[in-house]
Design a protein around this motif. Structure first.
Motif, PDB file in Angstrom:
ATOM      1  N   TYR A 192      62.735  28.731  28.907  1.00 51.63           N
ATOM      2  CA  TYR A 192      61.511  28.195  29.513  1.00 51.63           C
ATOM      3  C   TYR A 192      61.419  26.676  29.378  1.00 51.63           C
ATOM      4  O   TYR A 192      60.963  25.991  30.304  1.00 51.63           O
ATOM      5  N   VAL A 193      61.794  26.129  28.238  1.00 49.05           N
ATOM      6  CA  VAL A 193      61.629  24.685  28.049  1.00 49.05           C
ATOM      7  C   VAL A 193      62.686  23.888  28.812  1.00 49.05           C
ATOM      8  O   VAL A 193      62.558  22.662  28.932  1.00 49.05           O
ATOM      9  N   ARG A 194      63.690  24.551  29.367  1.00 47.00           N
ATOM     10  CA  ARG A 194      64.740  23.856  30.109  1.00 47.00           C
ATOM     11  C   ARG A 194      64.709  24.140  31.606  1.00 47.00           C
ATOM     12  O   ARG A 194      65.332  23.405  32.388  1.00 47.00           O
ATOM     13  N   ILE A 226      61.175  25.661  20.579  1.00 45.76           N
ATOM     14  CA  ILE A 226      60.187  25.014  21.449  1.00 45.76           C
ATOM     15  C   ILE A 226      60.071  23.538  21.112  1.00 45.76           C
ATOM     16  O   ILE A 226      59.978  22.679  22.004  1.00 45.76           O
ATOM     17  N   GLY A 256      62.943  21.548  22.586  1.00 46.38           N
ATOM     18  CA  GLY A 256      62.963  21.421  24.036  1.00 46.38           C
ATOM     19  C   GLY A 256      61.784  20.680  24.634  1.00 46.38           C
ATOM     20  O   GLY A 256      61.714  20.530  25.858  1.00 46.38           O
ATOM     21  N   THR A 257      60.847  20.214  23.802  1.00 52.09           N
ATOM     22  CA  THR A 257      59.654  19.527  24.309  1.00 52.09           C
ATOM     23  C   THR A 257      59.332  18.324  23.434  1.00 52.09           C
ATOM     24  O   THR A 257      59.699  18.265  22.258  1.00 52.09           O
ATOM     25  N   GLN A 267      53.747  20.901  24.182  1.00 54.64           N
ATOM     26  CA  GLN A 267      54.349  21.539  23.014  1.00 54.64           C
ATOM     27  C   GLN A 267      53.308  22.342  22.245  1.00 54.64           C
ATOM     28  O   GLN A 267      53.558  23.487  21.849  1.00 54.64           O
ATOM     29  N   LEU A 318      52.437  25.620  24.125  1.00 55.73           N
ATOM     30  CA  LEU A 318      53.473  26.645  24.020  1.00 55.73           C
ATOM     31  C   LEU A 318      53.507  27.257  22.625  1.00 55.73           C
ATOM     32  O   LEU A 318      53.726  28.462  22.471  1.00 55.73           O
TER      33      LEU A 318
END
Length: 550
Positions: free
Chosen positions: A178-180, A225, A228-229, A235, A238
């Motif tokens: 999801y974060v990518r 998470i 990736g943020t 952040q 999520l």
């Protein structure tokens, strides 16, 4: 599909995989047998012999689905990967529709609507969404891997499942994707993935879960998470999902009321340590009122207060009020409001004291550390909706309309938070643009207010507030749609007949939308008549209606 001792589930699930509408020349089915000790390997070999687009790979037992899934991705030749578990099935057009949506939008991930005995309603699938990301859609609420992924996307970012006996391996995998992902699509108008509960309980692991084990793996999801943020609101948003759902679970009802002694102490100590070390402060600050209070009591080391708060919160119920219900242009229109009430039947409130909005003092009275708990935003995470459940197919559909949060004054500075608005149920288009299937369809309400979430049946007590409507014939050929109150709690149900000729022997008055508008106007006139005259008019109307049916 990873396989381990699937037995007869191989043949039970295979037809939905090998007979997809996409066509056998357009896709392959890759089975990875993880060292089964039953006859699964032989069943898979027979399946591959019968279907050229089925491929089977065998390996030594790894003990968990992660490695066979990775092997499947490595051996796959298609542009997209769809993960399926050995107990589950795909709907006939699932791959065709998911593929079309992915190709149209250049999607990295496509979420297909989930249904079945292991799946309840999820408003992630409320509508079909062509393009979104984790920044503008609630994707983080759907963390199972039963989705379609662009194969090169997984390879470019070296996204793989953790291998071996790893708890929350699905969440870790999905957090990394999801974060990518630059483009995510959601197919909400067609039930794609049937998530099945096995009769023998085989979906559930028998291995005992320890707090350190479970939350150690959750910490890896949190770190994924963060990696990736950038620090900030995305952040925090999520991370709130795991804080609210996983971390606060052991100190919330019913778990904190069920565990005792050393078991409770171990969970409490573990989640308290993680709350203080793994999550940025902004995660706790953005929670709704009761959730943020739990987080504060956890940090303050007030286990007794958490137990008492859980005991009182568990008795909070949703109260649904139907302000109006009518047919309008062949659609059922409902005006509803949802509020929360405490064990004594009084509304859950916020109170204005000196310019500060405080969470219901009566609810918190006598709970150390909870006194004068300020509600920064009474509408934080507040939402409401009506949901229609197709009981035969076990599908959940979301009608048009939103319930918006509002404050209603009760006097003395007290206000209750509600969600209210108009919902439009169109029986001819509700099922993903198609008519509802014949049978019974239950109407439910769902909502969250001040951090309390409930999903009650849409039911009201008999009396002036319970509106009764006649049946209506809709569509060509006509389908008879009849709303009524019945079953547990007197729930609102839509009974839908199959398409076909509707004759007079049904002993029912079929009304058009215009008829219903006229009847509503007549009711308004009747309300203004004296009691005796109103009764005479109604009796005459019933006699006329009986003559029409003869």
């Amino acid at each position: 599909m990873p396989i381990y001792n699937a037995g007869p589930y191989v043949e039970r699930c295979a037809p939905s995989l090998v007979n997809q509408s996409l066509g056998a020349d357009a896709y392959e089915v890759v089975y990875v047998d993880d060292g089964s000790t039953d006859d699964s390997a032989e069943r898979l070999r027979r399946l591959a012999e019968a279907h050229p687009h089925v491929r089977v790979f065998e390996q030594e037992n790894s003990g968990w689905p992660g490695k066979p899934r990775n092997v499947g991705v490595d051996r796959a030749r298609g542009k997209y990967i769809q993960f399926v578990d050995q107990d589950d099935e795909l709907s006939y057009e699932a791959l065709e529709r998911l593929y079309a949506l992915a190709e149209r939008n250049g999607s990295d991930i496509v979420l297909g609507k989930v249904h079945g005995t292991m799946a309840g309603p999820s408003n992630v699938f409320k509508r079909t969404v062509d393009r979104c990301t984790a920044a503008d859609a609630p994707l983080i609420e759907s963390l199972t891997p039963h989705k379609m992924f662009r194969r090169d996307f997984l390879r470019e970012h070296a996204i793989r499942f953790p291998e071996g006996r790893v708890r929350l391996e699905d969440q870790l995998f999905m957090a990394r994707t999801y974060v990518r992902a630059k483009t995510v699509s959601i197919l909400g108008d067609y039930p794609c993935y049937q998530w099945n509960r096995r009769e023998d309980g085989g979906n559930n692991s028998s291995r005992r879960i320890t707090p350190d084990d479970y939350y150690g793996h959750l910490d890896k999801v949190v770190e994924a998470i963060k990696e990736g943020t950038e620090p900030g609101e995305l952040q925090n948003r999520l991370l709130r999902r795991s804080f609210r759902v996983e971390l606060l679970r052991p100190v919330s009802e019913p778990r904190v009321l069920q565990r005792t002694g050393k078991d409770l102490e171990e969970y409490y100590t573990t989640v308290r340590r993680m709350a203080m070390t793994s999550y940025p402060p902004g995660v706790r600050e953005g929670l709704p009122a009761i959730s943020s209070l739990r987080a504060e009591l956890l940090v303050q080391d007030r286990l007794d207060s958490l137990i008492e708060l859980a005991r009182r919160t568990q008795r909070i119920k949703a109260r649904v009020e139907v302000d109006d219900m009518r047919w309008r242009n062949g659609k059922l229109v409902l005006r509803t409001r949802i509020g929360m009430v405490k064990a004594d039947g009084e509304p859950l409130t916020v109170v204005d004291r000196g310019g500060r909005m405080l969470l219901d003092p009566e609810l918190l009275d006598g709970i150390p550390g909870a006194e004068d708990w300020e509600v920064r935003d009474p509408f934080s995470h507040a939402y409401g909706e009506l949901i229609v459940h197709d009981t035969a197919g076990n599908h959940w559909w979301y009608p048009d309309g939103e319930l918006a949060p509002a404050l209603e004054p009760l006097g003395g500075g007290r206000q209750r938070v509600v969600v209210a608005g108009e919902t439009i149920i169109d029986p001819l288009t509700l099922a993903g643009g198609d008519p509802l299937d014949g049978g019974s369809h239950q109407v439910w309400a769902g909502g969250q207010l001040l951090g309390v979430g409930r999903r009650p049946r849409l039911a009201v007590a008999p009396g002036p507030t319970r509106v009764s409507l006649g049946a209506i014939a809709l569509g060509t050929p006509p389908r008879l749609v009849s709303p009524g109150w019945g079953g547990p709690g007197g729930q609102l149900r839509l009974t839908v007949g199959g398409p076909g000729r509707i004759g007079p022997a049904r002993r029912v008055v079929l009304r058009t939308a215009a008829d219903h508008r006229l009847r509503h106007g007549v009711r308004e006139v009747l309300r203004r008549l004296p009691d005796g005259m109103r009764a005479n008019v109604r009796a005459a109307a019933r006699r006329a209606e009986r003559r029409m049916l003869q």
